[in-house]
Design an enzyme around this catalytic site. Structure first.
Site, PDB file in Angstrom:
ATOM      1  N   SER A  47      -1.789 -55.778  17.061  1.00 23.46           N
ATOM      2  CA  SER A  47      -2.885 -55.775  16.099  1.00 23.46           C
ATOM      3  C   SER A  47      -3.656 -54.474  16.231  1.00 23.46           C
ATOM      4  O   SER A  47      -3.319 -53.614  17.038  1.00 23.46           O
ATOM      5  CB  SER A  47      -3.813 -56.962  16.349  1.00 23.46           C
ATOM      6  OG  SER A  47      -4.549 -56.732  17.535  1.00 23.46           O
ATOM      7  N   LYS A  48      -4.691 -54.374  15.428  1.00 27.45           N
ATOM      8  CA  LYS A  48      -5.558 -53.194  15.391  1.00 27.45           C
ATOM      9  C   LYS A  48      -5.941 -52.663  16.773  1.00 27.45           C
ATOM     10  O   LYS A  48      -5.955 -51.463  17.008  1.00 27.45           O
ATOM     11  CB  LYS A  48      -6.859 -53.548  14.658  1.00 27.45           C
ATOM     12  CG  LYS A  48      -6.776 -53.311  13.176  1.00 27.45           C
ATOM     13  CD  LYS A  48      -7.282 -51.908  12.866  1.00 27.45           C
ATOM     14  CE  LYS A  48      -6.990 -51.518  11.420  1.00 27.45           C
ATOM     15  NZ  LYS A  48      -6.652 -50.138  11.240  1.00 27.45           N
ATOM     16  N   ARG A  49      -6.286 -53.605  17.665  1.00 26.88           N
ATOM     17  CA  ARG A  49      -6.845 -53.123  18.930  1.00 26.88           C
ATOM     18  C   ARG A  49      -5.818 -52.409  19.803  1.00 26.88           C
ATOM     19  O   ARG A  49      -6.157 -51.846  20.827  1.00 26.88           O
ATOM     20  CB  ARG A  49      -7.541 -54.260  19.689  1.00 26.88           C
ATOM     21  CG  ARG A  49      -6.594 -55.319  20.141  1.00 26.88           C
ATOM     22  CD  ARG A  49      -7.226 -56.290  21.113  1.00 26.88           C
ATOM     23  NE  ARG A  49      -6.165 -57.122  21.632  1.00 26.88           N
ATOM     24  CZ  ARG A  49      -5.626 -58.141  20.970  1.00 26.88           C
ATOM     25  NH1 ARG A  49      -6.104 -58.489  19.802  1.00 26.88           N
ATOM     26  NH2 ARG A  49      -4.621 -58.811  21.489  1.00 26.88           N
ATOM     27  N   GLU A  95      -2.072 -44.442   9.482  1.00 30.36           N
ATOM     28  CA  GLU A  95      -2.883 -44.049  10.637  1.00 30.36           C
ATOM     29  C   GLU A  95      -2.101 -43.162  11.594  1.00 30.36           C
ATOM     30  O   GLU A  95      -2.645 -42.220  12.167  1.00 30.36           O
ATOM     31  CB  GLU A  95      -3.381 -45.291  11.384  1.00 30.36           C
ATOM     32  CG  GLU A  95      -4.533 -45.967  10.673  1.00 30.36           C
ATOM     33  CD  GLU A  95      -4.835 -47.354  11.237  1.00 30.36           C
ATOM     34  OE1 GLU A  95      -5.991 -47.753  11.169  1.00 30.36           O
ATOM     35  OE2 GLU A  95      -3.907 -48.030  11.730  1.00 30.36           O
TER      36      GLU A  95
END
Ligand code: GLU
Length: 418
Positions: free
Chosen positions: A199-201, A209
């Site tokens: 995920s994002k983290r 990105e």
């Protein structure tokens, strides 16, 4: 072999999606088959044109060109409705309170022959007659996928493991349609280094990105190819041609693969060092949107792991940077201005103006003054870069050129009141 990549454009293209696209593309190229792009945009609220564009952009950046499509699943609705009608007419489906349900046998099981997972058995007792069209007539997801895979002549469905549970329903629809089922391969889930679902983290999560963070598309492809696949126990670097030649579904693992951005950084650094300085400069200029002197590129190349590292390492070679006051206080102690003046003379007369001659010249200042090398180099460093951390001092001075290097040293001497 006819394969497809079928993203739902509900957000940016994530690393897992990029891996699915890459594996399908490799299979198509290796077999001389076709790579079909199908946009599964039936969720009209979440599927925005911007998200669709982002997916195209990401695929183009990774150079995963498609052979057919892009097809819009939403625009194929008339085909889906036709097949829903036919399934009803042939008795495979029936109306229930306005919705249409597929008849699922009470007995037996549907077995998915998965190239990666082997046989996965789904008992019919656990599958109800499921809805294939809502009462407003809109087709459901599994129906659309099955009809599209059949119409597009897909021979191999290679997709994320999160779709394994949809597969028996898609197989039941395909069987009712009288279609030959494709071969299935469900790719392992992706985890972060902490063992949790990606995920994002865990850092840069989308292709966009990664691009903005300064990764090279060839390094990204190489790295994501290894998320669940390996040619042998040790080989890590593969050109695209080698991947096309060596990739096989048989060597894809079932267990989750770990996305480790540090590993990607390391791999990207290798790719960066292999680029010709001129090529690296072109890529930097494209990312940073400004001209970059090639000499500055050569200085930073050894230490960069991403394109954006360039700025941190070598901005001072492109334009003067604000002075770090604390670095100045620490370095410009008593005697430092004098040492800097001696260094200036040595730099002024170094001939030709190259790292080797600059090294000899500055070393002789160190010897003549009988001081430590850093007592001479640090004042030069703070004068030319504004800080005490910079790439190699001789390379840096050479890259600035004599005129600019001396001008910066003169400004530092002025500031020191010397
Ligand atoms: N649209 C699905 C997704 O983005 C993929 C469906 C499929 O590959 O069958 O997760």
């Amino acid at each position: 072999m006819r394969v497809r990549f079928a993203p739902s454009p509900t957000g940016a293209l994530h690393i897992g999606g990029a891996r699915t696209a890459l594996y399908n593309w490799l299979l198509a190229r290796q077999s001389g088959g076709a790579f079909v792009l199908r946009i599964e945009d039936t969720d009209r609220e979440r599927s925005t044109p911007e998200n669709v564009e982002q997916i195209y952009d990401a695929l183009r950046w990774l150079e995963l060109e498609w052979d057919e499509g892009p097809f819009s699943q939403a625009q194929r609705r008339p085909r889906h409705e036709e097949e829903i009608q036919r399934l009803q007419a042939e008795g495979h489906a029936y109306l229930d309170e306005g919705a249409v349900r597929l008849r699922v046998p009470d007995e037996g099981a549907t077995t998915v022959q998965d190239v990666i997972r082997g046989e996965v058995v789904f008992e019919h007792a656990a599958i109800d007659d499921f809805v294939i069209a809502r009462s407003d007539g809109s087709p459901l997801y599994n129906l659309a996928v099955a009809v599209d895979d059949r119409d597009m002549g897909i021979t191999h469905v290679v997709r994320g493991a999160d779709h394994l549970s949809n597969t028996p329903r898609q197989l039941l629809i395909l069987r009712a349609l009288g279609a030959e089922p494709p071969v299935y391969a469900h790719l392992p889930l992706l985890h972060g280094t902490d063992g949790k679902k990606l995920s994002k983290r865990h850092g840069a999560a989308s292709v966009q990105e990664l691009r903005e963070a300064g990764y090279l598309p060839e390094a990204v492809c190489n790295y994501i190819a290894l998320l669940g696949w390996g040619y042998d126990e040790s080989t890590e670097f593969f050109t695209t041609e080698e991947l096309v030649e060596r990739f096989s579904l048989e060597r894809v693992s079932k267990s989750p693969a770990v996305f480790d951005e540090q590993k990607l950084r390391w791999m990207n650094g290798h790719y960066l060092r292999r680029l010709e300085p001129g090529e690296l400069r072109d890529r930097l200029e494209a990312l940073l949107g400004r001209p970059i002197p090639e000499a500055a590129v050569a200085v930073a190349q050894e230490k960069m792991q991403t394109l954006t590292d360039f700025w941190r390492l070598a901005a001072f070679l492109v334009e003067p940077q604000p002075l770090d006051e604390r670095a100045w206080e620490k370095v410009m102690t008593d005697g430092a201005p004098d040492r800097l003046r001696r260094a200036r003379e040595a730099i002024a007369s170094a001939e030709p103006f190259e790292p080797e001659t600059l090294e000899t010249a500055l070393r002789s200042v160190v010897d003549e003054l009988g001081v430590k090398p850093r007592d001479v180099y640090q004042p030069v460093r703070v004068a030319i870069s504004g800080t005490t951390v910079s790439p190699g001092i001789f390379e840096s001075v050479a890259a600035l050129g004599r005129e600019e290097a001396l001008a910066r040293i003169d400004r530092a001497l002025d500031r020191a009141g010397a």
